[in-house]
Design a protein around this motif. Structure first.
Motif, mmCIF file in Angstrom:
data_model
loop_
_atom_site.group_PDB
_atom_site.id
_atom_site.type_symbol
_atom_site.label_atom_id
_atom_site.label_comp_id
_atom_site.label_asym_id
_atom_site.label_seq_id
_atom_site.Cartn_x
_atom_site.Cartn_y
_atom_site.Cartn_z
ATOM 1 N N LEU A 116 11.488 5.986 9.086
ATOM 2 C CA LEU A 116 12.881 5.665 8.795
ATOM 3 C C LEU A 116 13.731 6.923 8.659
ATOM 4 O O LEU A 116 14.857 6.982 9.144
ATOM 5 N N ASP A 117 13.181 7.953 8.033
ATOM 6 C CA ASP A 117 13.929 9.189 7.794
ATOM 7 C C ASP A 117 13.879 10.180 8.950
ATOM 8 O O ASP A 117 14.530 11.218 8.896
ATOM 9 N N SER A 118 13.106 9.867 9.993
ATOM 10 C CA SER A 118 13.003 10.802 11.116
ATOM 11 C C SER A 118 14.334 10.864 11.864
ATOM 12 O O SER A 118 15.145 9.937 11.813
ATOM 13 N N GLU A 119 14.529 11.971 12.544
ATOM 14 C CA GLU A 119 15.800 12.229 13.232
ATOM 15 C C GLU A 119 16.177 11.134 14.220
ATOM 16 O O GLU A 119 17.328 10.715 14.291
ATOM 17 N N ASP A 120 15.203 10.665 14.989
ATOM 18 C CA ASP A 120 15.499 9.635 15.990
ATOM 19 C C ASP A 120 14.875 8.280 15.671
ATOM 20 O O ASP A 120 14.802 7.409 16.521
ATOM 21 N N GLY A 121 14.404 8.101 14.423
ATOM 22 C CA GLY A 121 13.879 6.811 13.998
ATOM 23 C C GLY A 121 12.540 6.440 14.583
ATOM 24 O O GLY A 121 12.186 5.267 14.648
ATOM 25 N N ARG A 122 11.789 7.446 14.984
ATOM 26 C CA ARG A 122 10.469 7.172 15.536
ATOM 27 C C ARG A 122 9.561 8.367 15.286
ATOM 28 O O ARG A 122 10.025 9.470 14.986
ATOM 29 N N VAL A 173 2.483 7.890 22.169
ATOM 30 C CA VAL A 173 2.864 6.537 21.770
ATOM 31 C C VAL A 173 3.786 6.704 20.569
ATOM 32 O O VAL A 173 3.381 7.221 19.531
ATOM 33 N N TRP A 174 5.029 6.291 20.750
ATOM 34 C CA TRP A 174 6.023 6.414 19.695
ATOM 35 C C TRP A 174 6.044 5.153 18.851
ATOM 36 O O TRP A 174 5.995 4.043 19.372
ATOM 37 N N LEU A 175 6.120 5.347 17.563
ATOM 38 C CA LEU A 175 6.176 4.239 16.616
ATOM 39 C C LEU A 175 7.572 4.190 16.029
ATOM 40 O O LEU A 175 8.131 5.216 15.648
ATOM 41 N N SER A 176 8.125 2.989 15.965
ATOM 42 C CA SER A 176 9.445 2.826 15.360
ATOM 43 C C SER A 176 9.479 1.507 14.603
ATOM 44 O O SER A 176 8.627 0.636 14.795
ATOM 45 N N LEU A 177 10.469 1.376 13.739
ATOM 46 C CA LEU A 177 10.625 0.144 12.984
ATOM 47 C C LEU A 177 11.070 -0.972 13.919
ATOM 48 O O LEU A 177 11.897 -0.752 14.809
ATOM 49 N N GLU A 178 10.524 -2.145 13.714
ATOM 50 C CA GLU A 178 10.941 -3.313 14.475
ATOM 51 C C GLU A 178 12.422 -3.541 14.165
ATOM 52 O O GLU A 178 12.794 -3.680 13.002
ATOM 53 N N PRO A 179 13.287 -3.536 15.198
ATOM 54 C CA PRO A 179 14.730 -3.635 14.948
ATOM 55 C C PRO A 179 15.135 -4.833 14.076
ATOM 56 O O PRO A 179 16.004 -4.699 13.218
ATOM 57 N N SER A 180 14.510 -5.971 14.274
ATOM 58 C CA SER A 180 14.889 -7.156 13.505
ATOM 59 C C SER A 180 14.490 -7.056 12.027
ATOM 60 O O SER A 180 14.946 -7.845 11.208
ATOM 61 N N ARG A 181 13.650 -6.086 11.696
ATOM 62 C CA ARG A 181 13.186 -5.950 10.313
ATOM 63 C C ARG A 181 13.646 -4.646 9.673
ATOM 64 O O ARG A 181 13.347 -4.368 8.523
ATOM 65 N N ARG A 182 14.398 -3.837 10.428
ATOM 66 C CA ARG A 182 14.836 -2.533 9.946
ATOM 67 C C ARG A 182 15.658 -2.624 8.659
ATOM 68 O O ARG A 182 15.434 -1.891 7.717
ATOM 69 N N ALA A 183 16.631 -3.515 8.615
ATOM 70 C CA ALA A 183 17.496 -3.629 7.431
ATOM 71 C C ALA A 183 16.673 -3.987 6.191
ATOM 72 O O ALA A 183 16.892 -3.425 5.119
ATOM 73 N N ALA A 184 15.722 -4.886 6.341
ATOM 74 C CA ALA A 184 14.894 -5.278 5.201
ATOM 75 C C ALA A 184 14.038 -4.113 4.730
ATOM 76 O O ALA A 184 13.865 -3.906 3.521
ATOM 77 N N ILE A 185 13.516 -3.325 5.661
ATOM 78 C CA ILE A 185 12.697 -2.169 5.291
ATOM 79 C C ILE A 185 13.566 -1.122 4.607
ATOM 80 O O ILE A 185 13.162 -0.526 3.600
ATOM 81 N N ASP A 191 0.835 -1.193 0.000
ATOM 82 C CA ASP A 191 0.000 0.000 0.000
ATOM 83 C C ASP A 191 0.877 1.254 0.000
ATOM 84 O O ASP A 191 1.791 1.360 0.825
ATOM 85 N N PRO A 192 0.630 2.205 -0.898
ATOM 86 C CA PRO A 192 1.463 3.409 -0.957
ATOM 87 C C PRO A 192 1.514 4.200 0.353
ATOM 88 O O PRO A 192 2.572 4.706 0.732
ATOM 89 N N THR A 193 0.383 4.293 1.047
ATOM 90 C CA THR A 193 0.358 5.037 2.304
ATOM 91 C C THR A 193 1.242 4.367 3.346
ATOM 92 O O THR A 193 1.997 5.027 4.065
ATOM 93 N N ARG A 194 1.194 3.051 3.433
ATOM 94 C CA ARG A 194 2.021 2.344 4.412
ATOM 95 C C ARG A 194 3.509 2.477 4.073
ATOM 96 O O ARG A 194 4.342 2.613 4.971
ATOM 97 N N LEU A 195 3.845 2.468 2.801
ATOM 98 C CA LEU A 195 5.235 2.693 2.412
ATOM 99 C C LEU A 195 5.680 4.098 2.807
ATOM 100 O O LEU A 195 6.802 4.301 3.278
ATOM 101 N N GLN A 196 4.787 5.075 2.641
ATOM 102 C CA GLN A 196 5.109 6.441 3.053
ATOM 103 C C GLN A 196 5.304 6.530 4.565
ATOM 104 O O GLN A 196 6.228 7.198 5.037
ATOM 105 N N LEU A 197 4.456 5.873 5.325
ATOM 106 C CA LEU A 197 4.585 5.879 6.783
ATOM 107 C C LEU A 197 5.935 5.297 7.206
ATOM 108 O O LEU A 197 6.637 5.881 8.045
ATOM 109 N N LEU A 198 6.289 4.166 6.628
ATOM 110 C CA LEU A 198 7.574 3.550 6.948
ATOM 111 C C LEU A 198 8.726 4.483 6.582
ATOM 112 O O LEU A 198 9.694 4.620 7.332
#
Length: 105
Positions: free
Chosen positions: A43-49, A88-100, A32-39
């Motif tokens: 990912l591009d945020s200063e502190d990753g969340r 509530v802070w959202l961040s990439l799951e560390p184990s999946r960060r590289a794949a994302i 989904d384009p929106t979900r890709l944008q959210l990720l």
């Protein structure tokens, strides 16, 4: 690969059904384009969340829309939620960060 799901075995055996179902679920989540944008925003945020409010502002979407897409990403294990005070802070799951990162770069 987006998920930690293994691919076909080296002996040429097909992907197991359970692994194929998990991979298909992940692919639906990121298709989904929106979900890709959210990720991408996270990912591009200063502190990753980011918070839902920050995502709403960055993408110019309504809060219920962002919340819906975040729920799907959390359910698939691509995002984690970390309550901190009233946010509530959202961040990439560390184990999946590289794949994302590979997917979005």
């Amino acid at each position: 690969m987006i998920s930690s799901v293994p691919g076909p075995s080296s002996d040429g055996a097909p992907l197991k059904r359970s692994a194929a179902e998990e991979l298909a679920r992940t692919l639906r989540a990121v298709a989904d384009p929106t979900r890709l944008q959210l990720l991408s925003v996270i990912l591009d945020s200063e502190d990753g969340r980011a918070t839902v409010q920050q995502l709403t502002e960055a993408l110019k979407l309504r809060q219920p829309t962002v919340t819906h897409h975040v729920r799907i990403l959390v359910e698939d294990g691509l995002l984690t939620r970390e309550p901190q005070g009233k946010y509530v802070w959202l961040s990439l799951e560390p184990s999946r960060r590289a794949a994302i990162e590979d997917l979005l770069r």
